[in-house]
Design a protein around this motif. Structure first.
Motif, PDB file in Angstrom:
ATOM      1  N   GLU A 116       0.827  -1.203   0.000  1.00  0.00           N
ATOM      2  CA  GLU A 116       0.000   0.000   0.000  1.00  0.00           C
ATOM      3  C   GLU A 116       0.865   1.258   0.000  1.00  0.00           C
ATOM      4  O   GLU A 116       0.602   2.206  -0.746  1.00  0.00           O
ATOM      5  N   ALA A 117       1.926   1.258   0.811  1.00  0.00           N
ATOM      6  CA  ALA A 117       2.795   2.428   0.888  1.00  0.00           C
ATOM      7  C   ALA A 117       3.527   2.669  -0.429  1.00  0.00           C
ATOM      8  O   ALA A 117       3.652   3.818  -0.887  1.00  0.00           O
ATOM      9  N   VAL A 118       4.000   1.594  -1.046  1.00  0.00           N
ATOM     10  CA  VAL A 118       4.706   1.732  -2.320  1.00  0.00           C
ATOM     11  C   VAL A 118       3.758   2.229  -3.406  1.00  0.00           C
ATOM     12  O   VAL A 118       4.097   3.118  -4.194  1.00  0.00           O
ATOM     13  N   ASN A 119       2.544   1.670  -3.437  1.00  0.00           N
ATOM     14  CA  ASN A 119       1.566   2.114  -4.429  1.00  0.00           C
ATOM     15  C   ASN A 119       1.219   3.589  -4.260  1.00  0.00           C
ATOM     16  O   ASN A 119       1.113   4.326  -5.242  1.00  0.00           O
ATOM     17  N   LYS A 120       1.044   4.023  -3.025  1.00  0.00           N
ATOM     18  CA  LYS A 120       0.729   5.431  -2.772  1.00  0.00           C
ATOM     19  C   LYS A 120       1.854   6.340  -3.231  1.00  0.00           C
ATOM     20  O   LYS A 120       1.621   7.403  -3.814  1.00  0.00           O
ATOM     21  N   TYR A 121       3.083   5.929  -2.952  1.00  0.00           N
ATOM     22  CA  TYR A 121       4.233   6.716  -3.372  1.00  0.00           C
ATOM     23  C   TYR A 121       4.296   6.824  -4.895  1.00  0.00           C
ATOM     24  O   TYR A 121       4.505   7.905  -5.460  1.00  0.00           O
ATOM     25  N   LEU A 122       4.088   5.686  -5.576  1.00  0.00           N
ATOM     26  CA  LEU A 122       4.140   5.682  -7.038  1.00  0.00           C
ATOM     27  C   LEU A 122       3.022   6.523  -7.629  1.00  0.00           C
ATOM     28  O   LEU A 122       3.234   7.289  -8.583  1.00  0.00           O
ATOM     29  N   GLU A 123       1.821   6.404  -7.075  1.00  0.00           N
ATOM     30  CA  GLU A 123       0.690   7.185  -7.580  1.00  0.00           C
ATOM     31  C   GLU A 123       0.932   8.681  -7.406  1.00  0.00           C
ATOM     32  O   GLU A 123       0.655   9.479  -8.310  1.00  0.00           O
ATOM     33  N   LYS A 124       1.470   9.063  -6.275  1.00  0.00           N
ATOM     34  CA  LYS A 124       1.764  10.475  -6.034  1.00  0.00           C
ATOM     35  C   LYS A 124       2.825  10.973  -7.007  1.00  0.00           C
ATOM     36  O   LYS A 124       2.708  12.066  -7.577  1.00  0.00           O
ATOM     37  N   THR A 125       3.859  10.142  -7.233  1.00  0.00           N
ATOM     38  CA  THR A 125       4.930  10.536  -8.143  1.00  0.00           C
ATOM     39  C   THR A 125       4.420  10.670  -9.572  1.00  0.00           C
ATOM     40  O   THR A 125       4.706  11.653 -10.266  1.00  0.00           O
ATOM     41  N   LEU A 126       3.647   9.678 -10.033  1.00  0.00           N
ATOM     42  CA  LEU A 126       3.173   9.687 -11.410  1.00  0.00           C
ATOM     43  C   LEU A 126       2.133  10.773 -11.639  1.00  0.00           C
ATOM     44  O   LEU A 126       2.108  11.413 -12.698  1.00  0.00           O
ATOM     45  N   ASN A 127       1.280  11.015 -10.648  1.00  0.00           N
ATOM     46  CA  ASN A 127       0.270  12.063 -10.794  1.00  0.00           C
ATOM     47  C   ASN A 127       0.852  13.463 -10.654  1.00  0.00           C
ATOM     48  O   ASN A 127       0.212  14.439 -11.043  1.00  0.00           O
ATOM     49  N   SER A 128       2.062  13.580 -10.100  1.00  0.00           N
ATOM     50  CA  SER A 128       2.686  14.901  -9.973  1.00  0.00           C
ATOM     51  C   SER A 128       3.092  15.458 -11.332  1.00  0.00           C
ATOM     52  O   SER A 128       3.191  16.659 -11.521  1.00  0.00           O
ATOM     53  N   ARG A 129       3.292  14.568 -12.285  1.00  0.00           N
ATOM     54  CA  ARG A 129       3.617  15.010 -13.644  1.00  0.00           C
ATOM     55  C   ARG A 129       2.350  15.421 -14.384  1.00  0.00           C
ATOM     56  O   ARG A 129       2.297  16.460 -15.015  1.00  0.00           O
ATOM     57  N   PHE A 130       1.333  14.583 -14.325  1.00  0.00           N
ATOM     58  CA  PHE A 130       0.003  14.948 -14.830  1.00  0.00           C
ATOM     59  C   PHE A 130      -1.017  14.061 -14.134  1.00  0.00           C
ATOM     60  O   PHE A 130      -0.741  12.888 -13.851  1.00  0.00           O
ATOM     61  N   ASN A 131      -2.175  14.627 -13.847  1.00  0.00           N
ATOM     62  CA  ASN A 131      -3.217  13.895 -13.139  1.00  0.00           C
ATOM     63  C   ASN A 131      -3.838  12.871 -14.083  1.00  0.00           C
ATOM     64  O   ASN A 131      -4.506  13.231 -15.051  1.00  0.00           O
ATOM     65  N   HIS A 132      -3.633  11.591 -13.787  1.00  0.00           N
ATOM     66  CA  HIS A 132      -4.102  10.542 -14.679  1.00  0.00           C
ATOM     67  C   HIS A 132      -5.633  10.526 -14.817  1.00  0.00           C
ATOM     68  O   HIS A 132      -6.158  10.178 -15.872  1.00  0.00           O
ATOM     69  N   ALA A 133      -6.342  10.904 -13.759  1.00  0.00           N
ATOM     70  CA  ALA A 133      -7.800  10.934 -13.820  1.00  0.00           C
ATOM     71  C   ALA A 133      -8.273  12.023 -14.780  1.00  0.00           C
ATOM     72  O   ALA A 133      -9.189  11.816 -15.580  1.00  0.00           O
ATOM     73  N   HIS A 134      -7.635  13.196 -14.722  1.00  0.00           N
ATOM     74  CA  HIS A 134      -8.006  14.295 -15.619  1.00  0.00           C
ATOM     75  C   HIS A 134      -7.776  13.931 -17.079  1.00  0.00           C
ATOM     76  O   HIS A 134      -8.485  14.416 -17.955  1.00  0.00           O
TER      77      HIS A 134
END
Length: 539
Positions: free
Chosen positions: A251-269
């Motif tokens: 869970e912690a690794v996934n959260k870190y990766l999601e935050k990192t990847l979404n910091s470049r562009f929001n995948h949901a948007h």
């Protein structure tokens, strides 16, 4: 003493390494290649033959040169970090010339069948039937390395797309795509959000009237250019990060990766965010996709529901009219037609110990090389597999009992099912460092970090904190290479070299010593709470 004869099937990235590994162990290889050249998948051909791997003209590798080279032959420092397929072929030719590999390859020769000899249970030998210029011959070999890859049989699930037979435009598998010239001004749908689908959508987005990228599940998008401009894989795949991933929760690794990847562009948007977490699917790598989405050149759509004439209906109820072209980037099916029933393949799942050895053979003299799907390129893993396989062929390494092998296979399958989204794509997934260390241990070439820290701290720090490059598996054991230490300590220089085509006066603000201090502090920031949590759950 007569050398053991080994058949190598295919002269692509796996086959070239396999030939070299045979020679290193004093075995006599004969490689059979259907094409008239080396390179396999990476050899661009405008008109590829059926059952042959094929790429499009612009393909550039998604993993950097220091992470994907042969372990005792660094790629020249002036080569770009991410190479075009033609540059990669230049490297393969250099490698083949350096180790005289072409002397052992029979080009334009197809393997028709591989069968056990009548006394296989005694000698473990194989009858191999090959065909050249329409003439067949049967040869006897002491071992077989299957290096034919898994990008030869396109998976085109047309039954999943109602009305496709009435579609008035043209449609085809991405394997047939070569270049964008014929698609200027077209309205195009690309089905599939793997690396090929995204690359083709991006390339066509520059010339087409409109490109639609259809995805059933969405995907997390990684980018080649990572923090501070370093290659993604050389930054991400380190033993330090691997260590953190083991002690942190998923869970912690996934959260870190999601935050990192979404910091470049929001995948949901951008219509890309999937329901699954980053660690549950093979990711897609593209620096250009978000730029094409934000500029409207590519529009992301859900799964195709049906085709009607020139219109395409999607699961969300939307319709795109006047579609000219549909490209199915729907992957490939695993098959070994020349092996008969030696290897069972069911729903793209293969029954192989360590994804290499059929467990039921009386003698372990056949191994499949390169049948893995890592985040990075297959080459360094395939080379390690060959190094282990040839030692098994010679009797220098032993396989466990059939029962133990099948138990290991069951455990791997359950772990795969628990972690990944269930698709035909996720049957041969491996974690880069974990799997390489697994095979390296069996081959006796895994680096001993504790001894390194005691005997060579400078090297140990780079091995642990730096990129986990293939040279690490040449530091000790069979096949030890004297140049491995220097290759590891100079790998960052080779990463930077091709970027510095204009020399600037700006000096680095971080001295090497400060870099390691930062790394240590960074590690402690993660390590202390993780160990606290770990000790808590173990109470």
């Amino acid at each position: 003493m007569v050398k053991k004869q080994i058949a190598v099937i295919g002269a692509g990235i796996s086959g070239l390494g396999a030939i070299k590994c045979c020679l290193d162990e004093d075995l006599e290889p004969t490689c059979f290649e259907r094409n008239d050249d080396i390179g396999g998948l990476w050899k661009f051909q405008k008109n590829a033959s059926e059952k042959m791997p094929s790429i499009y003209r612009s393909v550039t590798i998604n993993t950097s040169k220091e992470m994907m080279c042969f372990s005792d032959f660094p790629i020249p420092d002036h080569f770009p970090n991410y190479m075009h397929n033609s540059k990669l072929m230049d490297y393969f030719r250099m490698y083949a010339k350096r180790f005289s590999l072409l002397d052992y390859i029979r080009f334009k020769t197809t393997v028709r069948s591989v069968r056990k000899r009548p006394d296989f249970h005694i000698h473990g030998q194989w009858d191999v039937v090959v065909e050249t210029d329409g003439k067949q011959e049967s040869l006897v070999f002491d071992g077989v390395l299957v290096c034919s890859g898994h990008h030869t049989d396109p998976h085109l699930p047309l039954k999943s797309f109602p009305g496709i037979e009435k579609f008035e435009g043209c449609y085809f598998h991405s394997r047939e795509y070569k270049s964008p010239e014929d698609y200027v001004g077209k309205r195009i749908i690309v089905v599939g959000i793997g690396n090929s689908g995204v690359d083709i959508a991006v390339e066509l987005g520059r010339v087409a009237k409109q490109v639609f990228l259809s995805t059933r599940r969405g995907s997390w998008i990684l980018h080649r250019v990572w923090n501070n401009g370093y290659p993604m894989d050389s930054s991400f795949f380190t033993r330090f990060h691997s260590f953190l991933q083991k002690i942190l929760t998923t869970e912690a690794v996934n959260k870190y990766l999601e935050k990192t990847l979404n910091s470049r562009f929001n995948h949901a948007h951008y219509g890309l965010q999937p329901q699954h977490r980053p660690l549950s699917q093979h990711p897609t790598i593209s620096d250009d996709l978000p730029n094409h989405i934000i500029s409207g050149k590519v529009q992301v759509k859900p799964n195709v529901k049906e085709f009607t004439g020139t219109d395409v209906h999607f699961d969300d109820g939307t319709v795109e009219e006047n579609i000219d072209v549909v490209i199915f980037a729907t992957g490939y099916s695993i098959s070994f037609p020349f092996l008969g029933d030696l290897i069972a393949v069911t729903d793209n799942e293969v029954s192989l110990y360590k994804l290499m050895f059929p467990p039921d053979l009386e003698k372990p003299t056949l191994a499949v090389i390169g049948l893995i799907q890592p985040l990075g390129i297959i080459l360094p893993i395939a080379e390690l597999q060959s190094r282990w396989a040839v030692r098994v062929f010679k009797g220098l390494s032993k396989l466990p009992s059939v029962k133990a092998m099948k138990a290991d296979m069951d455990q791997r399958k359950k772990a795969m099912e628990k972690r990944y989204v269930k698709t035909a794509r996720h049957t041969i997934q491996v974690d880069h460092i974990e799997y390489m260390d697994e095979i390296a241990s069996l081959a006796g070439v895994k680096p001993n970090l504790l001894l390194l820290f005691l005997s060579d701290p400078t090297l140990a720090m780079e091995v642990f904190f730096g990129p986990c490059t293939p040279y690490q598996y040449r530091l000790q054991g069979p096949g030890k290479w004297d140049g491995a230490r220097r290759a590891i300590l100079t790998q960052r220089e080779r990463i930077i070299k091709p970027l510095k085509t204009r020399i600037t006066s700006e000096k680095s603000r971080s001295a090497p010593g400060l870099f390691w201090i930062k790394m240590a502090l960074f590690g402690l920031a993660f390590l202390v709470p993780s160990l606290t949590y770990f000790s808590y759950i173990c109470q």
